[in-house]
Design an enzyme around this catalytic site. Sequence first.
Site, PDB file in Angstrom:
ATOM      1  N   LYS A  40      -2.122   4.742  -0.194  1.00  0.00           N
ATOM      2  CA  LYS A  40      -2.968   3.824   0.104  1.00  0.00           C
ATOM      3  C   LYS A  40      -2.043   2.770   0.808  1.00  0.00           C
ATOM      4  CE  LYS A  40      -2.884   1.591  -4.340  1.00  0.00           C
ATOM      5  NZ  LYS A  40      -2.104   0.506  -4.042  1.00  0.00           N
ATOM      6  N   CYS A  91      -3.211  -4.154  -8.410  1.00  0.00           N
ATOM      7  CA  CYS A  91      -3.747  -2.603  -7.893  1.00  0.00           C
ATOM      8  C   CYS A  91      -4.587  -2.206  -9.251  1.00  0.00           C
ATOM      9  CB  CYS A  91      -2.763  -1.950  -7.581  1.00  0.00           C
ATOM     10  SG  CYS A  91      -2.271  -2.184  -5.804  1.00  0.00           S
ATOM     11  N   ASP A 146       0.507   3.184  -8.741  1.00  0.00           N
ATOM     12  CA  ASP A 146       1.798   2.756  -8.210  1.00  0.00           C
ATOM     13  C   ASP A 146       3.039   2.701  -9.070  1.00  0.00           C
ATOM     14  OD1 ASP A 146      -0.125   2.269  -6.199  1.00  0.00           O
ATOM     15  OD2 ASP A 146      -0.151   0.209  -6.011  1.00  0.00           O
TER      16      ASP A 146
HETATM   17  C1  VGL Z   1       0.729  -4.117  -5.476  1.00  0.00           C
HETATM   18  C2  VGL Z   1       1.082  -6.003  -4.662  1.00  0.00           C
HETATM   19  C3  VGL Z   1       1.154  -5.472  -3.127  1.00  0.00           C
HETATM   20  C4  VGL Z   1       0.133  -3.297  -6.720  1.00  0.00           C
HETATM   21  C5  VGL Z   1       0.789  -3.285  -4.358  1.00  0.00           C
HETATM   22  O1  VGL Z   1       0.612  -2.078  -6.836  1.00  0.00           O
HETATM   23  O2  VGL Z   1      -0.493  -3.994  -7.657  1.00  0.00           O
HETATM   24  N1  VGL Z   1       0.725  -5.415  -5.582  1.00  0.00           N
HETATM   25  N2  VGL Z   1       1.095  -4.380  -3.149  1.00  0.00           N
END
Ligand code: VGL
Length: 200
Positions: A106, A151, A8
């Site tokens: 995802k 994540c 991410d």
């Molecule tokens: C994430 C919160 C919401 C992350 C993703 O990538 O850690 N955190 N969505």
Amino acid sequence: MHALIVIDVQLDFCPGGALAVPGGDEIVAPINALMDAVDTVVLTQDWHPAGHSSFASAHAGKAPYELTEMPYGPQVLWPDHCVIGSAGAAFHPALNTDRADLILRKGYNPAIDSYSAFFENDRRTPTGLEGYLRTRGIERLTLVGLATDFCVTYSALDAAKLDFTVTVREDLCRAIDLDGSLSAARAGMQGAGVKLARAA
Ligand code: VGL
Ligand code: ZN
């Protein structure tokens, strides 16, 4: 075979983004450099439909960073982020995406969040990443990216449970750190046999 899993590294998780992680952009160049040291690179991308159930804005009376109960358990509510096709959902422009063999999205199921790259937050619905890695003979994983305590940790715990050999490069991650979530995440990973490492 050794895979680098880059979690991410998207604009919404970098300074100026909707769910900015402090220092999130500092890890991009050293992650690119690490790509030379592995057999394969997988990038994950948080990818939510507008109105996603993990967004506080979808719950009357709730503010970002509050908790709610979902059918699958407690869920932190987030600011709207990484909406499919939006500018904030794009990878950081300096991330080397050319080197990726796989880009895994995802969080596209409107009713279930998905922190982990392996399973949605119901802990049962697979993303398909396990099969991809196994059928390619990959046994060793190095995880980096955003955010350490959400994540990255959920992905590392699932990977360890699936019997991959897992290292998290903490110097190539940055954390949100909500109410002690970073120390809890580190303790959980250590207890699960995930190796926490930093560059020498
Ligand atoms: C994430 C919160 C919401 C992350 C993703 O990538 O850690 N955190 N969505
Ligand atoms: Zn998300």
